[in-house]
Design an enzyme around this catalytic site. Structure first.
Site, PDB file in Angstrom:
ATOM      1  N   THR A  14       0.799  -1.396   0.220  1.00  0.00           N
ATOM      2  CA  THR A  14       0.108  -0.006  -0.205  1.00  0.00           C
ATOM      3  C   THR A  14       0.803   1.159   0.077  1.00  0.00           C
ATOM      4  O   THR A  14       0.483   2.244  -0.702  1.00  0.00           O
ATOM      5  CB  THR A  14      -0.875  -0.027   1.180  1.00  0.00           C
ATOM      6  OG1 THR A  14      -1.695  -1.190   1.217  1.00  0.00           O
ATOM      7  CG2 THR A  14      -1.764   1.265   1.378  1.00  0.00           C
ATOM      8  N   GLN A 278      -2.329 -21.138  19.458  1.00  0.00           N
ATOM      9  CA  GLN A 278      -3.135 -20.409  18.644  1.00  0.00           C
ATOM     10  C   GLN A 278      -3.417 -19.052  19.617  1.00  0.00           C
ATOM     11  O   GLN A 278      -3.765 -18.020  18.909  1.00  0.00           O
ATOM     12  CB  GLN A 278      -4.659 -21.101  18.535  1.00  0.00           C
ATOM     13  CG  GLN A 278      -4.529 -22.287  17.893  1.00  0.00           C
ATOM     14  CD  GLN A 278      -5.906 -22.899  17.831  1.00  0.00           C
ATOM     15  OE1 GLN A 278      -6.911 -22.426  18.054  1.00  0.00           O
ATOM     16  NE2 GLN A 278      -6.000 -24.126  17.078  1.00  0.00           N
ATOM     17  N   CYS A 279      -3.019 -19.136  20.746  1.00  0.00           N
ATOM     18  CA  CYS A 279      -3.295 -17.799  21.687  1.00  0.00           C
ATOM     19  C   CYS A 279      -2.130 -16.901  21.155  1.00  0.00           C
ATOM     20  O   CYS A 279      -1.090 -17.190  20.524  1.00  0.00           O
ATOM     21  CB  CYS A 279      -2.897 -18.200  23.168  1.00  0.00           C
ATOM     22  SG  CYS A 279      -4.152 -19.253  23.871  1.00  0.00           S
TER      23      CYS A 279
END
Ligand code: ASP
Length: 341
Positions: A14, A278-279
């Site tokens: 961007t 996953q934390c």
């Protein structure tokens, strides 16, 4: 002191985009116009050399070949510059930063990745500040003339993070990155306040470029009720040499027998499994709960507090080296460049 020399590489994202007048979509523009949008660059006390990918890309198109292209440029120019800035889309910046940290070891110079959430040509852009401060950090030296930052790092919205410790956490906030398991390397305010205790220092004698990556690395994020058989192709060492599993909490998984069989067979075939949580913060502690002791019994490696980005790219790097499975596992248990605690 001579002006620090900085090599800036524009890869896309961007930060260098404009609106296509025909479609209204964001597309990359010619990097030569970057100076028109940020004339302040010319006033920085650095000797800046800029190069650009011939075809700048949205970072969703990033891949290991492109990481190698970037790493080649840095390795070839390592001796000629004091620091490096890479302009990169934020979406996969944490993967690139992690990959580069394993490819470019023994660094004694900064490699700073930055980008922005709004294109540099827009009035409220975050790109200008990110770009200018990233260049300043890449140029910063201590009183003895040594680079303050000697590692791959990500600079975004006033914070400098260790590259292999951060993740993109927001698709729309300027504060797009976080490093929950490792404190920021620096905070930019009126001055750039370095967190000196957090800065990485290599114990390798020299810069060493590891150009080889093996992309046969898989990722399985488990969830309650996941059908193990649906993921059978991940447990095939012909295509997947090493597998990251994203487990619950401190490294726990259901005791489903089918899943366990897949894991055991895969490890027996010579596959490598790395367990990450996953934390977004905290670490895997295999064996803390009964639901993770199976992993210890069969030889799944604890990824401790690794991010998923660092886990995947560390495996690509290690499997890409011509070393035995035991050596890969030994290196997984240790930090190579500050990626885990
Ligand atoms: N999609 C863009 C990219 O990652 C988003 C950004 O640059 O922030 O290339």
């Amino acid at each position: 002191m001579a002006q620090p020399s900085i090599l800036m590489l524009y890869t896309g994202g961007t930060i260098g985009m404009i609106n296509d007048p025909k479609t209204g979509q964001l597309i990359s523009f010619d990097f030569k116009h970057m100076h028109d949008h940020v004339p302040e660059i010319n006033r920085l006390n650095v000797a800046l050399t800029t190069i650009s990918f011939e075809h700048p890309i949205d970072s969703s198109e990033m891949d290991p070949k492109t990481w190698k292209k970037m790493a080649d440029i840095i390795a070839e120019n390592y001796e000629n510059y004091d620091g490096f800035v890479i302009l990169h889309g934020s979406d996969t910046m944490a993967f690139t930063a992690s990959a580069l940290s394993f490819m470019l070891q023994g660094l004694r110079k900064p490699v700073i990745l930055t980008g922005s959430q709004l294109p540099i040509g827009t009035i409220r852009t975050d790109g200008k500040e990110n770009l200018i401060t990233a260049i300043e950090i890449a140029a910063d030296k201590d009183e003895q003339g040594f680079a303050i930052v000697q590692e791959v790092a990500v600079y975004f919205e006033y914070s400098l993070y260790r590259g292999n410790r951060c993740s993109k956490i927001s698709a729309n906030q300027f504060e797009a990155f976080a490093s929950p398991n490792y404190a920021e390397l620096a905070k930019a305010g009126v001055n750039i306040a370095y967190n000196y205790n957090q800065l990485f220092r290599t114990n390798l004698p020299d810069f060493k470029y590891y150009s080889q990556l093996n992309t046969n690395v898989g990722l399985l994020k488990i969830y309650p009720g996941f059908p193990a058989a649906g993921f059978a192709s991940l447990f095939d060492t012909d295509t997947i040499k090493a597998l990251v599993i994203e487990t619950f909490g401190a490294g726990n998984a259901p005791s489903d027998q089918a899943f366990r069989n897949y894991i055991q067979d895969y490890l027996q075939q010579g596959g490598i499994i790395l367990n990450v949580t996953q934390c977004s913060s905290g670490a895997v502690q295999q064996g803390k709960y009964q639901t993770s002791s199976f992993f210890n019994e069969v030889g799944v490696v604890s990824g401790k507090d690794l991010t998923t980005e660092a886990a995947i790219t560390k495996l690509m790097h290690l499997v890409g080296q011509n070393i035995s499975i035991d050596e890969v596992i030994e290196k997984l248990n240790h930090s190579l460049c500050g990626e885990m605690g």
